[in-house]
Design a protein around this motif. Structure first.
Motif, PDB file in Angstrom:
ATOM      1  N   SER A  91       0.819  -1.222   0.000  1.00 59.88           N
ATOM      2  CA  SER A  91       0.000   0.000   0.000  1.00 59.88           C
ATOM      3  C   SER A  91       0.848   1.266   0.000  1.00 59.88           C
ATOM      4  N   HIS A  92       2.173   1.104   0.063  1.00 59.25           N
ATOM      5  CA  HIS A  92       3.084   2.267   0.074  1.00 59.25           C
ATOM      6  C   HIS A  92       4.205   2.009  -0.928  1.00 59.25           C
ATOM      7  N   ALA A  93       3.795   1.839  -2.195  1.00 66.01           N
ATOM      8  CA  ALA A  93       4.751   1.444  -3.244  1.00 66.01           C
ATOM      9  C   ALA A  93       5.865   2.462  -3.445  1.00 66.01           C
ATOM     10  N   GLN A  94       5.687   3.693  -2.930  1.00 65.13           N
ATOM     11  CA  GLN A  94       6.733   4.703  -3.113  1.00 65.13           C
ATOM     12  C   GLN A  94       8.037   4.290  -2.413  1.00 65.13           C
ATOM     13  N   PHE A  95       7.949   3.370  -1.443  1.00 65.39           N
ATOM     14  CA  PHE A  95       9.150   2.908  -0.744  1.00 65.39           C
ATOM     15  C   PHE A  95       9.816   1.729  -1.461  1.00 65.39           C
ATOM     16  N   LEU A  96       9.131   1.134  -2.442  1.00 67.71           N
ATOM     17  CA  LEU A  96       9.547  -0.152  -2.995  1.00 67.71           C
ATOM     18  C   LEU A  96      10.963  -0.116  -3.574  1.00 67.71           C
ATOM     19  N   ASP A  97      11.267   0.886  -4.393  1.00 60.06           N
ATOM     20  CA  ASP A  97      12.587   0.948  -5.033  1.00 60.06           C
ATOM     21  C   ASP A  97      13.717   0.974  -4.000  1.00 60.06           C
ATOM     22  N   LEU A  98      13.555   1.828  -2.988  1.00 60.27           N
ATOM     23  CA  LEU A  98      14.598   1.963  -1.964  1.00 60.27           C
ATOM     24  C   LEU A  98      14.748   0.671  -1.159  1.00 60.27           C
ATOM     25  N   ILE A  99      13.599   0.041  -0.879  1.00 56.46           N
ATOM     26  CA  ILE A  99      13.642  -1.212  -0.111  1.00 56.46           C
ATOM     27  C   ILE A  99      14.348  -2.301  -0.910  1.00 56.46           C
ATOM     28  N   LEU A 100      14.043  -2.404  -2.221  1.00 56.15           N
ATOM     29  CA  LEU A 100      14.685  -3.414  -3.058  1.00 56.15           C
ATOM     30  C   LEU A 100      16.192  -3.175  -3.131  1.00 56.15           C
ATOM     31  N   GLN A 101      16.605  -1.914  -3.203  1.00 54.71           N
ATOM     32  CA  GLN A 101      18.044  -1.602  -3.219  1.00 54.71           C
ATOM     33  C   GLN A 101      18.694  -2.038  -1.904  1.00 54.71           C
ATOM     34  N   TYR A 102      17.974  -1.790  -0.807  1.00 58.02           N
ATOM     35  CA  TYR A 102      18.487  -2.152   0.520  1.00 58.02           C
ATOM     36  C   TYR A 102      18.661  -3.675   0.626  1.00 58.02           C
ATOM     37  N   LEU A 103      17.650  -4.401   0.115  1.00 55.50           N
ATOM     38  CA  LEU A 103      17.707  -5.868   0.176  1.00 55.50           C
ATOM     39  C   LEU A 103      18.784  -6.410  -0.759  1.00 55.50           C
ATOM     40  N   LEU A 104      18.955  -5.781  -1.900  1.00 55.92           N
ATOM     41  CA  LEU A 104      20.002  -6.206  -2.836  1.00 55.92           C
ATOM     42  C   LEU A 104      21.382  -6.050  -2.185  1.00 55.92           C
ATOM     43  N   ALA A 105      21.551  -4.964  -1.442  1.00 48.47           N
ATOM     44  CA  ALA A 105      22.812  -4.768  -0.709  1.00 48.47           C
ATOM     45  C   ALA A 105      22.991  -5.879   0.328  1.00 48.47           C
ATOM     46  N   GLY A 106      21.871  -6.271   0.963  1.00 51.55           N
ATOM     47  CA  GLY A 106      21.922  -7.371   1.937  1.00 51.55           C
ATOM     48  C   GLY A 106      22.330  -8.684   1.292  1.00 51.55           C
ATOM     49  N   LEU A 107      21.858  -8.920   0.061  1.00 46.29           N
ATOM     50  CA  LEU A 107      22.204 -10.154  -0.645  1.00 46.29           C
ATOM     51  C   LEU A 107      23.708 -10.291  -0.852  1.00 46.29           C
ATOM     52  N   GLN A 108      24.408  -9.141  -0.967  1.00 45.64           N
ATOM     53  CA  GLN A 108      25.847  -9.165  -1.230  1.00 45.64           C
ATOM     54  C   GLN A 108      26.651  -9.601   0.006  1.00 45.64           C
ATOM     55  N   GLN A 109      26.012  -9.561   1.188  1.00 42.79           N
ATOM     56  CA  GLN A 109      26.738  -9.883   2.414  1.00 42.79           C
ATOM     57  C   GLN A 109      26.383 -11.295   2.872  1.00 42.79           C
ATOM     58  N   PRO A 110      27.370 -12.168   2.972  1.00 45.24           N
ATOM     59  CA  PRO A 110      27.094 -13.580   3.285  1.00 45.24           C
ATOM     60  C   PRO A 110      26.167 -13.800   4.482  1.00 45.24           C
ATOM     61  N   LEU A 111      26.375 -13.059   5.568  1.00 45.39           N
ATOM     62  CA  LEU A 111      25.572 -13.291   6.775  1.00 45.39           C
ATOM     63  C   LEU A 111      24.130 -12.784   6.637  1.00 45.39           C
ATOM     64  N   LEU A 112      23.910 -11.855   5.704  1.00 46.33           N
ATOM     65  CA  LEU A 112      22.572 -11.269   5.543  1.00 46.33           C
ATOM     66  C   LEU A 112      21.829 -11.846   4.337  1.00 46.33           C
ATOM     67  N   ALA A 113      22.544 -12.592   3.495  1.00 49.48           N
ATOM     68  CA  ALA A 113      21.988 -12.983   2.192  1.00 49.48           C
ATOM     69  C   ALA A 113      20.693 -13.787   2.319  1.00 49.48           C
TER      70      ALA A 113
END
Length: 933
Positions: free
Chosen positions: A501-523
């Motif tokens: 319901s708050h799609a305006q946050f979606l791009d930033l959240i996906l970028q944040y999660l993509l950064a998490g994927l790069q870190q072994p402990l957070l992936a």
């Protein structure tokens, strides 16, 4: 070492076996002796051997073996003895017990006391056994007497004794009758053993155990107990700060049993009042134990406080904060939750679960609001307990005791949060996050963890707090402790509904999660969050599909757990199904190619045996393919070629080769079948071209390897194609080909018990035929042997297998009365009627006997449904079948106790045959079962 079961072994041989078991250094010799002695215990000669060994009293080993054998025989094989030998056995056991001396090892005392108790319970001709014990042992064998008086009530509900409701009531009435004598005896022991020597304390602890045991079966009448000082003694022990641990625990158990008994306020109101007063006096002792760091005693007090609250639970809701419903009870529990050890507070969890369930069911906001401040305090206290150690490195440990505790906290908060209000709880946690005092990372992580438990309950339209929380997470610097970032990612995943319901946050959240994927402990956590958001926000995520595909192609470079990788594919496949039809085929082909390539490589290599998790294990790729097929659900209009068809037809040869190569490995074959199942479900009727090659291969492999997953896959095919007249003959041929090998393994000794999965999947397959093509199935040569197999399987106590059998029988019988408008109704009806004419009586006998002697109580509901359907379609015939079945039942136990009176049999017959709905039959069957358990 061997002996013929026709002759008894000599005592010398038995002693040699015992010597080998306990003293032989040779492991093989020990194992042989153990097997041999086990066979001896099963034989009828064990009675006499055990008696002789006890008389001889040669060694600890021989006496223990004899006492344990005697107890086991009485418990499981009492029916072997003729009724005329019961008295001799009783006299012999009493004589052995009379020889117990202060130095007799406790294990032997326990086994002999259990043997005597089990005999007294089963030997209905032994009247007033309790008073006999008191008369015989109260002078010289008080320790043994107290042991027998403890175990006797505990054994009343023993599943192995199966006393039946009538005998249980008879025995309980005898205990109630003897209770004045027992209370007098226990009071006498407490009065005489009032010193602080360990011997006196041990004696007192044994009396508390007796009291607890008698309370547990409701054998101490209120008026008899309250006319004495007996109940004061355990409270005195609990109030004494110097009380030794064993006495403290025995007193705790005793008081908890009394509180459990007092839950029946109608009969124990005065006792409940007295117990409440007694428990409230223990608060200073709890504080002293806390101060002295006596954690075991704190745990005991918490058990007492919790049991008090549970016993007065109905009063809390009926008269909140009045009389026995006082909110002092909640204060006691919150005091326990506030203890520095989380194990203490955890004891209260069941009470909070129960409270939330009851308030949710009542749906009375005024009542719920009374408990709101207490739940708010509970959540705050739980949050404190979830703090990790400041010196913890890495992400939160989700295994281990503390990890398990946090999982239970999360589940509890999810259950109770509606009482406090999800938003107010979120605010509560957010306030601690933005505290000006710069909270430590552990405090921040715990607050985020609690928010994670609440997140799914937050209304999607919330615009005040959640945006601030999300912005704070997205603005976290890389230097933030990794555990905080880990839990923040988890929170974003749980907020997926709000994010939709708050799609305006979606791009930033996906970028944040993509950064998490790069870190072994957070992936892995980042992948899980991506899956949640992709699944929930699939319409918004179609624009990001290419990005997801890029992540999937690079998946092997991330440190993902198998579950996280599958979750990522699930989210991707969910979005894939939302793409335009002409894009789906290409995208699905690319998604599958990443999994097919390594699988194809394995199939072409000869890498030797496959071990689970090894590099040559194909399961990881099969599971990923299954996830893709399962979650790719495009909308297809009539006449349109299914966009997944071409891809699945390309994948099929690889799956077929996998089935061939790994045909002997049940684990891998199950995953192959699962993958094929989801491919079929994905395509529906569009998978028709796969039908013939798939069935041919399955049937061929099943002749050699009876993996039940082939039967299950067969049921999927029947579900999809059973209504296609042109497919039915081939599907029936498949069934016939399956039945030969299946019946062969099920007809082996213990075949049904050894192959419950086969039973489960066979009757799932047959059920699909009843649902999709009943007439062809009922006309087939397989109908009769399958019916006979179902009757034999009624007694199988495997939950899923038995449920499948009962569902098959229920739906088959329903064919007689349902879907009357179909043109095949009369023919279908006559076919089932013919089967029941031939097998109805056998079926009713099997169903009733299964309920009484084989199945746990919770499984009787499914059996009741079959009985109900039989009764509905032909009440007069069912009356005859049931009457014949009941006449053949035993009405007396081997110990001479009445299991079912003529009136009880007649009442059950009447309740079943006059029932107006299924619930009445279920209740009648459940109550009738109690007579034989």
């Amino acid at each position: 070492m061997s002996f013929s079961m026709d002759t008894a072994p000599s005592l010398e041989t038995v002693n040699q076996a015992l010597q080998a078991l306990y003293n032989n250094p040779d492991v093989t010799g020990k194992e042989k002796a153990s097997v041999w002695l086990g066979e001896l215990q099963k034989s009828v000669f064990a009675w006499q051997i055990a008696d002789q060994l006890l008389r001889l009293n040669q060694s600890l080993e021989s006496c223990y073996f004899a006492a344990q054998t005697m107890r086991t025989k009485i418990q499981y094989a009492f029916h072997e003895l003729p009724a005329e030998s019961h008295q001799a056995l009783r006299d012999s056991l009493l004589e052995h017990a009379s020889k117990i001396a202060p130095g007799t090892p406790p294990v032997i005392v326990t086994q002999l006391s259990l043997a005597l108790a089990d005999l007294a319970l089963q030997m209905a001709t032994w009247k007033s056994a309790v008073l006999d014990f008191v008369e015989r042992f109260s002078n010289d064998h008080m320790g043994f007497l107290l042991e027998v008086l403890t175990v006797l009530p505990e054994e009343i509900s023993s599943r192995s004794l199966r006393l039946g409701a009538n005998r249980r009531k008879e025995v309980t009435d005898e205990l109630i009758e003897a209770s004045p004598t027992i209370i007098q005896l226990l009071t006498h022991v407490n009065t005489n053993a009032c010193g602080e020597e360990e011997r006196d304390q041990r004696a007192r602890s044994k009396t508390y155990k007796v009291m607890g045991s008698w309370f547990s079966v409701g054998a101490i009448p209120q008026q008899v107990l309250l006319s004495t000082q007996l109940m004061n003694y355990p409270f005195q022990a609990l109030a004494n700060v110097h009380c030794p641990a064993f006495l403290h625990e025995a007193a705790t158990d005793c008081v908890c049993s009394a509180l459990y008994c007092s839950e029946d306020l109608e009969n124990y109101h005065e006792l409940a009042q007295r117990l409440f007063q007694g428990v409230m006096t223990l608060v200073p002792a709890y504080h002293q134990a806390d101060k002295d760091e006596e954690s075991d005693k704190c745990l005991n007090y918490c058990r007492v406080f919790t049991e008090l609250s549970e016993s007065l639970f109905d009063m809390l809701l009926a008269t909140p904060n009045q009389g026995l419903g006082t909110f002092q009870l909640l204060d006691l529990l919150l005091m326990c939750v506030g203890h520095h050890l989380y194990e203490v507070g955890e004891i209260t969890f069941n009470f909070w679960y129960r409270l939330s369930e009851e308030l949710y069911q009542r749906n009375n906001q005024e009542l719920t609001d009374l408990f709101k401040p207490y739940i708010q305090n509970l959540v705050l206290a739980l949050c404190q307990h979830c703090h990790m150690d400041e010196d913890h490195e890495g992400v939160p440990d989700e295994s281990g005791d503390f990890g398990d505790f946090r999982v239970r906290v999360s589940e509890l908060i999810k259950d109770v949060v509606f009482i406090a209000g999800s938003s107010s709880c979120f605010v509560q946690m957010f306030e601690s996050l933005k505290s000006p005092k710069h909270p430590s990372w552990a405090i921040s992580e715990a607050a985020l963890f609690v928010m994670t438990a609440v997140a799914k309950n937050i209304l999607p339209e919330e615009n005040e707090i959640v945006p601030q929380v999300v912005e704070a997470i997205l603005a976290m610097p890389d230097t933030t402790h990794i555990a905080v970032r880990y839990t923040s990612i988890q929170l974003l995943g749980e907020l997926s509904e709000w994010i939709e319901s708050h799609a305006q946050f979606l791009d930033l959240i996906l970028q944040y999660l993509l950064a998490g994927l790069q870190q072994p402990l957070l992936a892995s956590m980042a992948a899980n969050a991506l899956q949640s958001i992709s699944t929930q926000c699939r319409d918004h995520m179609t624009n990001h599909f290419e990005g997801l595909m890029h992540i999937v192609r690079s998946m092997e470079t991330f440190n993902l757990s198998p579950d996280a990788a599958i979750g990522l594919l699930k989210g991707t496949a969910t979005i894939l199904g939302r793409l335009p039809s002409n894009n789906i085929t290409v995208a699905l082909s690319q998604l599958c190619a990443c999994q097919i390539s390594p699988l194809d490589r394995m199939l072409n290599e000869d890498s030797g045996p496959v071990k689970q998790g090894a590099p040559n294990d194909p399961v990881v790729w099969l599971d990923r393919l299954a996830a893709i097929f399962r979650h790719t659900n495009p909308s297809v209009t009539n006449g349109q070629t299914h966009p997944c068809q071409a891809v699945i037809l390309e994948v099929w040869p690889v799956l077929s080769r996998a089935c061939e190569k790994y045909q002997s490995d049940v684990r891998i074959i199950e995953r192959c079948c699962r993958c094929i199942r989801f491919a079929i479900r994905c395509l529906g009727k569009n998978s028709a071209t796969l039908l013939t090659p798939l069935v041919t291969q399955m049937v061929g492999l099943y002749q050699t390897h009876q993996h039940s997953c082939f039967l299950y896959l067969g049921s999927i095919l029947v579900d999809e194609y059973g209504k296609e007249a042109g497919c039915v003959p081939g599907l029936l041929d498949m069934l016939q080909a399956f039945c030969g090998p299946t019946f062969k393994i099920l007809e082996e000794h213990n075949g049904l018990r050894n192959h419950p999965d086969t039973v489960d999947d066979l009757f799932r397959l047959c059920l699909r035929f009843i649902q999709r093509a009943p007439v062809p199935f009922l006309q087939s040569a397989m109908a009769k042997p399958i019916m006979c197999c179902a009757i034999a399987a009624c007694s199988l106590d495997h939950k899923d297998a038995n449920a499948s059998v009962m569902k098959f029988l229920t739906d088959m019988i329903k064919c007689v009365r349902e879907k009357e408008d179909r043109e095949d109704f009369e023919f279908r009806r006559s076919l089932v009627k013919k089967l029941l004419d031939d097998h109805g009586q056998s079926l009713v006998i099997a169903l009733i006997n299964a309920c009484l002697f084989c199945l746990p109580t919770f499984m009787s509901a499914d059996v009741s449904e079959v009985l109900y359907e039989l009764m509905v379609i032909d009440r007069p015939m069912f009356c005859v079948w049931l009457e014949h079945t009941l006449k053949a039942l035993p009405t007396e136990s081997s110990g001479g106790a009445v299991t079912a009176t003529k009136k009880q049999l007649a009442d059950f017959h009447k309740a079943c045959t006059s029932a107006e709905d299924l619930k009445q039959v279920s209740n009648a069957v459940r109550d009738f079962c109690r007579l034989y358990r």
